[in-house]
Design an enzyme around this catalytic site. Structure first.
Site, short mmCIF file in Angstrom:
data_model
loop_
_atom_site.label_atom_id
_atom_site.label_comp_id
_atom_site.label_asym_id
_atom_site.label_seq_id
_atom_site.Cartn_x
_atom_site.Cartn_y
_atom_site.Cartn_z
CG HIS A 1 -35.32 5.34 -16.12
ND1 HIS A 1 -35.62 6.34 -17.01
CD2 HIS A 1 -34.95 5.96 -14.98
CE1 HIS A 1 -35.42 7.51 -16.43
NE2 HIS A 1 -35.03 7.31 -15.20
CD GLU B 1 -27.46 4.74 -23.35
OE1 GLU B 1 -27.03 4.01 -22.44
OE2 GLU B 1 -28.62 4.67 -23.81
CD GLU C 1 -31.85 3.90 -18.80
OE1 GLU C 1 -31.42 3.50 -19.89
OE2 GLU C 1 -32.97 4.44 -18.65
NE ARG D 1 -43.25 8.59 -15.62
CZ ARG D 1 -42.87 9.63 -16.36
NH1 ARG D 1 -42.68 9.49 -17.66
NH2 ARG D 1 -42.70 10.81 -15.83
CG HIS E 1 -41.96 1.20 -22.29
ND1 HIS E 1 -42.57 2.17 -21.54
CD2 HIS E 1 -40.87 1.78 -22.83
CE1 HIS E 1 -41.88 3.30 -21.63
NE2 HIS E 1 -40.84 3.09 -22.41
CG HIS F 1 -34.30 8.36 -26.11
ND1 HIS F 1 -34.74 8.16 -24.83
CD2 HIS F 1 -35.31 8.99 -26.75
CE1 HIS F 1 -35.94 8.67 -24.69
NE2 HIS F 1 -36.32 9.17 -25.86
CB THR G 1 -34.91 10.14 -20.82
OG1 THR G 1 -35.37 9.08 -19.98
CG2 THR G 1 -33.77 10.86 -20.15
NE ARG H 1 -39.53 8.82 -15.52
CZ ARG H 1 -39.02 9.49 -16.56
NH1 ARG H 1 -38.54 8.86 -17.60
NH2 ARG H 1 -39.02 10.81 -16.56
CG ASN I 1 -35.41 0.32 -21.27
OD1 ASN I 1 -36.48 0.00 -20.78
ND2 ASN I 1 -34.83 1.46 -20.98
#
Ligand code: PXP
Length: 242
Positions: free
Chosen positions: A45, A153, A72, A51, A12, A194, A103, A47, A9
Protein backbone atom coordinates in the site's frame (compact mmCIF):
# COMPACT_ATOMS: atom_id res chain seq x y z
CA UNK A 1 -12.48 -27.04 -5.36
CA UNK A 2 -10.47 -24.13 -6.66
CA UNK A 3 -7.44 -22.93 -4.79
CA UNK A 4 -7.60 -19.71 -2.76
CA UNK A 5 -4.63 -17.48 -3.47
CA UNK A 6 -2.65 -15.84 -0.69
CA UNK A 7 -1.51 -12.28 -1.19
CA UNK A 8 1.17 -11.41 1.36
CA UNK A 9 1.08 -7.76 2.40
CA UNK A 10 4.57 -6.65 3.42
CA UNK A 11 3.78 -3.02 4.41
CA UNK A 12 4.76 -3.64 8.00
CA UNK A 13 8.25 -4.76 7.12
CA UNK A 14 8.61 -1.16 5.93
CA UNK A 15 6.97 0.06 9.17
CA UNK A 16 9.73 -1.63 11.19
CA UNK A 17 12.41 -0.23 8.88
CA UNK A 18 11.00 3.29 9.05
CA UNK A 19 10.65 3.20 12.86
CA UNK A 20 14.43 3.57 13.02
CA UNK A 21 15.02 5.38 9.74
CA UNK A 22 17.24 2.47 8.68
CA UNK A 23 17.58 0.60 5.39
CA UNK A 24 16.56 -2.72 7.00
CA UNK A 25 14.50 -4.87 7.19
CA UNK A 26 14.12 -4.64 3.42
CA UNK A 27 10.60 -4.83 1.91
CA UNK A 28 12.18 -6.06 -1.32
CA UNK A 29 13.89 -8.91 0.52
CA UNK A 30 10.61 -9.73 2.30
CA UNK A 31 8.79 -9.76 -1.06
CA UNK A 32 11.29 -12.09 -2.72
CA UNK A 33 11.45 -14.29 0.37
CA UNK A 34 7.64 -14.53 0.42
CA UNK A 35 7.65 -15.38 -3.29
CA UNK A 36 10.06 -18.26 -2.63
CA UNK A 37 7.97 -19.45 0.31
CA UNK A 38 4.57 -19.79 -1.26
CA UNK A 39 3.02 -16.32 -1.61
CA UNK A 40 0.81 -16.11 -4.70
CA UNK A 41 1.14 -12.33 -4.92
CA UNK A 42 2.67 -9.48 -2.94
CA UNK A 43 0.56 -6.57 -1.75
CA UNK A 44 1.92 -3.13 -0.94
CA UNK A 45 0.00 0.00 0.00
CA UNK A 46 1.68 3.17 -1.20
CA UNK A 47 0.03 5.67 1.13
CA UNK A 48 -0.10 9.35 0.35
CA UNK A 49 2.06 10.09 3.42
CA UNK A 50 4.49 7.20 2.55
CA UNK A 51 4.37 6.07 6.17
CA UNK A 52 5.58 2.58 5.28
CA UNK A 53 6.10 1.66 1.62
CA UNK A 54 7.79 4.37 -0.44
CA UNK A 55 8.21 5.01 -4.17
CA UNK A 56 11.64 3.38 -4.23
CA UNK A 57 10.23 0.18 -2.66
CA UNK A 58 7.56 0.08 -5.36
CA UNK A 59 10.11 0.51 -8.13
CA UNK A 60 12.46 -2.17 -6.77
CA UNK A 61 9.75 -4.71 -5.94
CA UNK A 62 8.02 -4.24 -9.30
CA UNK A 63 11.29 -4.80 -11.17
CA UNK A 64 12.36 -7.98 -9.31
CA UNK A 65 9.15 -9.80 -8.44
CA UNK A 66 7.99 -12.69 -10.62
CA UNK A 67 4.63 -13.30 -8.97
CA UNK A 68 2.03 -10.52 -9.39
CA UNK A 69 2.41 -7.28 -7.46
CA UNK A 70 -0.85 -5.93 -6.04
CA UNK A 71 -0.54 -2.18 -5.53
CA UNK A 72 -3.02 -0.62 -3.13
CA UNK A 73 -3.66 3.06 -3.78
CA UNK A 74 -6.12 5.80 -2.92
CA UNK A 75 -8.34 7.29 -5.61
CA UNK A 76 -6.20 10.33 -6.34
CA UNK A 77 -4.61 11.78 -9.48
CA UNK A 78 -1.13 11.31 -8.02
CA UNK A 79 -1.68 7.61 -7.32
CA UNK A 80 -3.28 7.01 -10.70
CA UNK A 81 -0.24 8.55 -12.37
CA UNK A 82 2.11 6.34 -10.35
CA UNK A 83 0.11 3.19 -11.16
CA UNK A 84 0.02 4.00 -14.87
CA UNK A 85 3.77 4.59 -14.81
CA UNK A 86 4.74 1.37 -13.02
CA UNK A 87 1.93 -0.81 -14.38
CA UNK A 88 1.69 -3.41 -11.61
CA UNK A 89 -0.43 -6.39 -12.74
CA UNK A 90 -2.98 -5.74 -9.98
CA UNK A 91 -4.28 -2.52 -8.43
CA UNK A 92 -6.64 -2.35 -5.48
CA UNK A 93 -8.25 1.04 -4.86
CA UNK A 94 -8.65 1.72 -1.16
CA UNK A 95 -9.97 4.59 0.96
CA UNK A 96 -7.40 6.62 2.78
CA UNK A 97 -7.51 9.12 5.61
CA UNK A 98 -4.31 10.67 6.78
CA UNK A 99 -5.10 10.38 10.51
CA UNK A 100 -6.16 6.73 10.49
CA UNK A 101 -3.92 3.98 11.87
CA UNK A 102 -5.03 1.56 9.17
CA UNK A 103 -7.61 1.40 6.37
CA UNK A 104 -10.81 1.89 8.33
CA UNK A 105 -13.76 0.56 6.33
CA UNK A 106 -14.33 0.22 2.62
CA UNK A 107 -14.48 2.83 -0.14
CA UNK A 108 -17.34 5.33 -0.16
CA UNK A 109 -18.30 4.73 -3.75
CA UNK A 110 -20.72 7.63 -4.04
CA UNK A 111 -17.87 10.01 -3.33
CA UNK A 112 -15.59 10.58 -6.37
CA UNK A 113 -17.80 8.24 -8.41
CA UNK A 114 -16.88 9.82 -11.75
CA UNK A 115 -13.20 9.88 -10.92
CA UNK A 116 -13.31 6.23 -9.83
CA UNK A 117 -14.94 5.22 -13.11
CA UNK A 118 -12.31 7.07 -15.10
CA UNK A 119 -9.50 5.68 -12.94
CA UNK A 120 -10.71 2.09 -13.34
CA UNK A 121 -11.06 2.51 -17.10
CA UNK A 122 -7.55 3.99 -17.48
CA UNK A 123 -5.98 1.20 -15.41
CA UNK A 124 -7.85 -1.53 -17.28
CA UNK A 125 -6.74 -0.09 -20.62
CA UNK A 126 -3.15 -0.81 -19.49
CA UNK A 127 -4.09 -4.42 -18.77
CA UNK A 128 -4.15 -3.92 -15.00
CA UNK A 129 -6.61 -6.01 -12.95
CA UNK A 130 -8.61 -3.56 -10.85
CA UNK A 131 -10.15 -4.33 -7.50
CA UNK A 132 -12.21 -2.11 -5.18
CA UNK A 133 -11.91 -2.48 -1.41
CA UNK A 134 -15.47 -2.28 -0.13
CA UNK A 135 -17.70 -3.15 2.81
CA UNK A 136 -19.84 -6.30 2.50
CA UNK A 137 -22.75 -4.22 1.17
CA UNK A 138 -25.05 -5.16 -1.71
CA UNK A 139 -25.22 -1.55 -2.84
CA UNK A 140 -21.43 -1.22 -3.02
CA UNK A 141 -21.07 -4.53 -4.85
CA UNK A 142 -23.58 -3.47 -7.50
CA UNK A 143 -21.89 -0.07 -7.79
CA UNK A 144 -18.49 -1.77 -8.18
CA UNK A 145 -19.86 -3.70 -11.12
CA UNK A 146 -21.33 -0.53 -12.59
CA UNK A 147 -17.99 1.28 -12.22
CA UNK A 148 -16.26 -1.45 -14.23
CA UNK A 149 -14.11 -3.15 -11.57
CA UNK A 150 -12.79 -6.66 -12.28
CA UNK A 151 -12.77 -7.64 -8.62
CA UNK A 152 -14.00 -6.57 -5.22
CA UNK A 153 -12.11 -7.07 -1.98
CA UNK A 154 -14.44 -7.38 0.98
CA UNK A 155 -13.25 -5.52 4.08
CA UNK A 156 -13.21 -8.16 6.81
CA UNK A 157 -12.21 -5.84 9.66
CA UNK A 158 -15.53 -5.89 11.49
CA UNK A 159 -15.80 -9.68 11.27
CA UNK A 160 -12.21 -10.14 12.51
CA UNK A 161 -12.78 -7.83 15.47
CA UNK A 162 -15.79 -9.90 16.52
CA UNK A 163 -13.80 -13.15 16.20
CA UNK A 164 -10.83 -11.71 18.11
CA UNK A 165 -13.12 -10.46 20.89
CA UNK A 166 -14.89 -13.84 21.14
CA UNK A 167 -18.14 -12.08 20.25
CA UNK A 168 -21.02 -13.38 18.15
CA UNK A 169 -19.93 -13.21 14.54
CA UNK A 170 -22.55 -15.31 12.69
CA UNK A 171 -24.52 -12.30 11.43
CA UNK A 172 -21.41 -10.63 10.02
CA UNK A 173 -20.28 -13.94 8.52
CA UNK A 174 -23.61 -14.28 6.73
CA UNK A 175 -23.27 -10.73 5.40
CA UNK A 176 -19.86 -11.63 3.96
CA UNK A 177 -21.19 -14.92 2.52
CA UNK A 178 -24.14 -13.18 0.85
CA UNK A 179 -21.80 -10.52 -0.51
CA UNK A 180 -19.46 -13.14 -1.97
CA UNK A 181 -22.43 -14.81 -3.66
CA UNK A 182 -23.71 -11.56 -5.11
CA UNK A 183 -20.23 -10.61 -6.34
CA UNK A 184 -19.91 -13.96 -8.07
CA UNK A 185 -23.37 -13.73 -9.60
CA UNK A 186 -22.42 -10.36 -11.07
CA UNK A 187 -19.21 -11.81 -12.54
CA UNK A 188 -16.84 -10.07 -10.15
CA UNK A 189 -13.86 -11.94 -8.70
CA UNK A 190 -14.16 -11.75 -4.92
CA UNK A 191 -11.27 -11.24 -2.50
CA UNK A 192 -11.18 -10.67 1.24
CA UNK A 193 -8.82 -8.89 3.56
CA UNK A 194 -8.11 -6.81 6.60
CA UNK A 195 -7.37 -7.94 10.11
CA UNK A 196 -7.20 -11.64 9.23
CA UNK A 197 -5.62 -14.04 11.70
CA UNK A 198 -5.21 -17.83 11.54
CA UNK A 199 -8.61 -18.18 13.23
CA UNK A 200 -10.60 -15.70 11.15
CA UNK A 201 -8.97 -16.82 7.88
CA UNK A 202 -9.92 -20.40 8.68
CA UNK A 203 -13.58 -19.49 9.20
CA UNK A 204 -13.75 -17.38 6.03
CA UNK A 205 -11.93 -19.94 3.90
CA UNK A 206 -15.00 -22.19 4.24
CA UNK A 207 -16.96 -19.76 2.07
CA UNK A 208 -16.74 -20.98 -1.47
CA UNK A 209 -15.83 -18.56 -4.20
CA UNK A 210 -13.48 -16.28 -2.30
CA UNK A 211 -10.56 -16.35 -4.72
CA UNK A 212 -7.91 -14.41 -2.81
CA UNK A 213 -6.99 -13.34 0.69
CA UNK A 214 -4.69 -10.39 1.31
CA UNK A 215 -3.04 -10.65 4.69
CA UNK A 216 -0.40 -8.48 6.30
CA UNK A 217 -0.27 -7.27 9.88
CA UNK A 218 -0.92 -10.56 11.67
CA UNK A 219 1.16 -12.59 9.21
CA UNK A 220 4.20 -10.31 9.62
CA UNK A 221 3.66 -10.09 13.39
CA UNK A 222 3.46 -13.87 13.71
CA UNK A 223 6.72 -14.21 11.80
CA UNK A 224 8.49 -12.74 14.86
CA UNK A 225 7.67 -16.00 16.64
CA UNK A 226 7.59 -18.66 13.94
CA UNK A 227 9.44 -17.04 11.04
CA UNK A 228 8.07 -15.56 7.82
CA UNK A 229 8.26 -18.82 5.92
CA UNK A 230 6.23 -20.71 8.54
CA UNK A 231 3.74 -17.88 8.88
CA UNK A 232 3.06 -17.96 5.12
CA UNK A 233 2.94 -21.76 5.06
CA UNK A 234 0.50 -21.88 7.96
CA UNK A 235 -1.86 -19.44 6.25
CA UNK A 236 -1.57 -21.38 2.98
CA UNK A 237 -2.49 -24.59 4.76
CA UNK A 238 -5.43 -22.98 6.55
CA UNK A 239 -6.96 -21.44 3.44
CA UNK A 240 -6.52 -24.68 1.52
CA UNK A 241 -8.25 -26.88 4.09
CA UNK A 242 -11.84 -25.89 3.47
N1 PXP B 1 -6.48 -5.63 1.99
C1 PXP B 1 -6.53 -4.30 1.89
C2 PXP B 1 -7.26 -3.70 0.74
C3 PXP B 1 -5.88 -3.48 2.84
O1 PXP B 1 -5.94 -2.14 2.72
C4 PXP B 1 -5.15 -4.10 3.88
C5 PXP B 1 -4.43 -3.26 4.88
O2 PXP B 1 -3.49 -2.45 4.27
C6 PXP B 1 -5.11 -5.50 3.91
C7 PXP B 1 -5.79 -6.25 2.97
C8 PXP B 1 -4.30 -6.24 4.93
O3 PXP B 1 -4.80 -6.03 6.19
P1 PXP B 1 -3.98 -6.56 7.44
O4 PXP B 1 -2.66 -5.88 7.44
O5 PXP B 1 -4.84 -6.17 8.59
O6 PXP B 1 -3.84 -8.05 7.27
Amino acid sequence: MSKIRLGVNIDHVATVRNARGEIYPSPLRASLFSERNGADSITIHLREDRRHINDDDLKKIKSKLKIPLNLEIAATKEMLKIALKHKPPYVCIVPEKREEITTEGGLKLSYKRNFLKEMISKLKKKGIRVSLFIEPSFKDIKTSKFLGADCIEIHTGKFCNLVNGNKLYKKELKKIKDSVNLGNDLGLEVHAGHGLTFRSAKILSKISNIKEFNIGHFLIGESIFIGLSNSIKKFKKIIKSR
